[in-house]
Write a protein that holds these residues in place. Sequence first.
Motif, short mmCIF file in Angstrom:
data_model
loop_
_atom_site.label_atom_id
_atom_site.label_comp_id
_atom_site.label_asym_id
_atom_site.label_seq_id
_atom_site.Cartn_x
_atom_site.Cartn_y
_atom_site.Cartn_z
N GLY A 161 -1.14 -6.61 2.92
CA GLY A 161 -2.19 -7.30 3.25
C GLY A 161 -1.86 -8.76 3.51
O GLY A 161 -1.00 -9.12 4.17
N ALA A 162 -2.59 -9.90 2.66
CA ALA A 162 -2.21 -11.29 3.07
C ALA A 162 -0.75 -11.54 2.67
O ALA A 162 -0.20 -12.51 2.82
CB ALA A 162 -3.23 -12.08 2.43
N VAL B 19 -5.62 -11.42 7.99
CA VAL B 19 -5.75 -10.13 7.75
C VAL B 19 -6.80 -9.53 8.61
O VAL B 19 -7.67 -10.33 9.14
CB VAL B 19 -6.11 -9.84 6.20
CG1 VAL B 19 -4.55 -10.31 5.50
CG2 VAL B 19 -7.23 -10.74 5.84
N TRP B 20 -7.03 -8.31 8.55
CA TRP B 20 -8.15 -7.45 9.40
C TRP B 20 -8.42 -6.24 8.51
O TRP B 20 -7.69 -5.84 7.61
CB TRP B 20 -7.55 -7.34 10.80
CG TRP B 20 -6.11 -6.59 10.94
CD1 TRP B 20 -5.21 -6.83 10.67
CD2 TRP B 20 -6.34 -4.99 10.99
NE1 TRP B 20 -4.10 -5.93 10.79
CE2 TRP B 20 -4.85 -4.64 11.02
CE3 TRP B 20 -7.09 -3.82 11.24
CZ2 TRP B 20 -4.43 -3.37 10.99
CZ3 TRP B 20 -6.77 -2.54 11.17
CH2 TRP B 20 -5.49 -2.48 11.27
N ARG B 21 -9.41 -5.55 9.00
CA ARG B 21 -9.97 -4.47 8.18
C ARG B 21 -10.21 -3.19 9.43
O ARG B 21 -10.71 -3.59 10.44
CB ARG B 21 -11.29 -4.55 7.41
CG ARG B 21 -11.24 -5.40 6.29
CD ARG B 21 -12.32 -5.24 5.50
NE ARG B 21 -12.17 -6.61 4.54
CZ ARG B 21 -11.90 -6.08 3.12
NH1 ARG B 21 -11.36 -4.76 3.09
NH2 ARG B 21 -11.81 -7.07 2.10
N SER C 218 -0.71 -14.12 8.01
CA SER C 218 -2.20 -14.42 8.23
C SER C 218 -2.47 -14.12 9.72
O SER C 218 -1.44 -14.12 10.52
CB SER C 218 -2.60 -15.92 7.78
OG SER C 218 -1.52 -16.90 8.74
N TYR D 28 0.96 -1.29 -0.14
CA TYR D 28 0.08 0.09 0.03
C TYR D 28 0.75 1.29 0.02
O TYR D 28 2.04 1.14 0.01
CB TYR D 28 -0.89 -0.09 1.24
CG TYR D 28 -1.94 -1.23 1.08
CD1 TYR D 28 -2.84 -1.03 0.11
CD2 TYR D 28 -1.83 -2.30 1.86
CE1 TYR D 28 -3.95 -2.06 0.16
CE2 TYR D 28 -3.10 -3.07 2.00
CZ TYR D 28 -3.87 -3.21 0.91
OH TYR D 28 -4.88 -4.23 1.01
N THR E 16 -11.31 0.26 3.37
CA THR E 16 -11.64 -0.66 2.49
C THR E 16 -10.46 -1.71 2.44
O THR E 16 -10.50 -2.48 1.64
CB THR E 16 -11.91 -0.47 1.09
OG1 THR E 16 -10.93 0.37 0.54
CG2 THR E 16 -13.41 0.66 1.24
N ARG E 17 -9.23 -1.32 2.76
CA ARG E 17 -8.21 -2.18 2.47
C ARG E 17 -8.07 -3.35 3.42
O ARG E 17 -8.38 -3.57 4.64
CB ARG E 17 -6.74 -1.45 2.87
CG ARG E 17 -6.44 -0.27 1.97
CD ARG E 17 -5.16 0.53 2.37
NE ARG E 17 -5.31 1.18 3.77
CZ ARG E 17 -4.25 1.92 4.31
NH1 ARG E 17 -3.09 1.74 3.67
NH2 ARG E 17 -4.47 2.24 5.63
N GLU E 18 -7.66 -4.37 2.96
CA GLU E 18 -7.23 -5.77 3.71
C GLU E 18 -5.63 -5.42 4.41
O GLU E 18 -4.85 -5.56 3.41
CB GLU E 18 -7.45 -7.01 2.73
CG GLU E 18 -7.52 -8.33 3.40
CD GLU E 18 -7.76 -9.33 2.59
OE1 GLU E 18 -6.70 -9.58 1.74
OE2 GLU E 18 -8.71 -9.90 2.61
N LEU E 19 -5.53 -5.63 5.68
CA LEU E 19 -4.36 -5.33 6.37
C LEU E 19 -3.90 -6.29 7.08
O LEU E 19 -4.66 -7.08 7.64
CB LEU E 19 -4.65 -3.95 7.25
CG LEU E 19 -5.00 -2.89 6.54
CD1 LEU E 19 -5.29 -1.63 7.61
CD2 LEU E 19 -4.25 -2.23 5.50
N SER E 20 -2.58 -6.45 7.32
CA SER E 20 -2.04 -7.42 8.30
C SER E 20 -0.97 -6.54 8.96
O SER E 20 -1.50 -6.31 10.28
CB SER E 20 -1.39 -8.66 7.66
OG SER E 20 -0.39 -8.22 6.49
#
Length: 441
Positions: free
Chosen positions: A340-341, A417-419, A415, A326, A424-428
């Motif tokens: 993300g993942a 992931v969370w929001r 792993s 990102y 709207t992003r998929e984050l880790s």
Amino acid sequence: MRRGEIVDDLREFIGPMTPFLEIGANAGHSSYMLANQYGAEGFALDISEDSLRYGIALRERWQLEKSPMLVAGDALHLPFKDNSLRMVVAFQMLSQFMDIESVFLEVKRVLQPGGIFFFAEEPMRRLLTARLYRCPYYDTMKPWERKLSDWGLLGFLVKDVIGAHQEESFGIRQNHRMDLGDWHRLIKKHFDDQRYKLFVPEHGWAETLVKKIAIQLDPNKSEWRAARLMGGTLGAICRKAGEAPVQTGPVQYDKLLRCPDCGGDMARNESHAICCSSCSYEAPWKDGVYNLLPSHDKRELYPGERNDIIDFSLPSHEKHLGHGWYDIEGVYGNKFRWIGARASAWLENVKGGEQRLRLRGFAPEPIFQASPRPVVEVFVNGLPLKAWPLDRNGLFALETNLPAAPRYELEIRVSPVWRAPNDTRELSVNFGMLRLIPFEA
């Protein structure tokens, strides 16, 4: 504020403070205090240029008029002449050296006769503890740990200073072997006179009670016995033997410096760079900071654009990134990118031979709400390399050896992931630096 209170309380013992040097200054808070509150002139030194530049931003925000000279340097190889400084100050940094006496020797070298070494907030080893395990900072404690901390009981169980293990996991060394007696013997060995300020913990009813009893049992009703039993932090103002010379006129900063490479005299040139008169060493004035590290350290710590390092504070890092990253966030050297993942990147083996991979990043609390044991996994050149389970939120530094190869294609998988709310992003997790470091057998 606490540091200023110690100065005020022992002002007569300290005497003149110009020229001063703060080592391990970070953003230079204490140096700005000495310059603006006490009218002293001197230097703020830290190994991090970025921390010192952040201090410039703070000075502007606080509308301070005076500033120390900002120097990136090494506390074990101070770029100052012998007997050149009136006072050296250090806060929360001596315990990051495995050989604390080596710092004392270097400080004593640069101090004038009668000069002052003022250090504070250094941990004293606690004798009254079961030393069962290492505990993190309060904000990452488990609920039962927080409860024991609130009651003042946790300190009687843990091995060393709370939070030390967390800092070590990020690569910050910690030396907590020194109890009050050890500090006293080291100070007496190198300095002629001293004054102490002891800060013994009182976290909750248990520590308050034990401290009160220890003071009552002390022959002088002082905090000395409480500090031996319960630890805490030490502040000390130490005076070097000899008679201090009288400082006259403004400080000629460059006249106090010596070359980090050859020890020669230093002087500013027309472009404001500081240059050695005996060798080719030169330190330009760069965004308010002079970098006076020895040349070999400067090349390693400030390599600039190199293909074996992905430093997110440098624009050139973008060419190393593949998918999954990102936008850049953060300020100064503390710049980072969320993933993300999974995400990919590449590093080149510029030195040859076997290498070691270091991933420096941050794990937020929401990822532990999604899973009690999130995992960071790395694939190199298509093959699985290593998986690290993360125990607690906060900063982390992950390292593992790599086989010899001309180029390393990395894929990082995380792993779960969370929001975040309204995102709207998929984050880790996020990363601030990926790099190759020397191989460890």
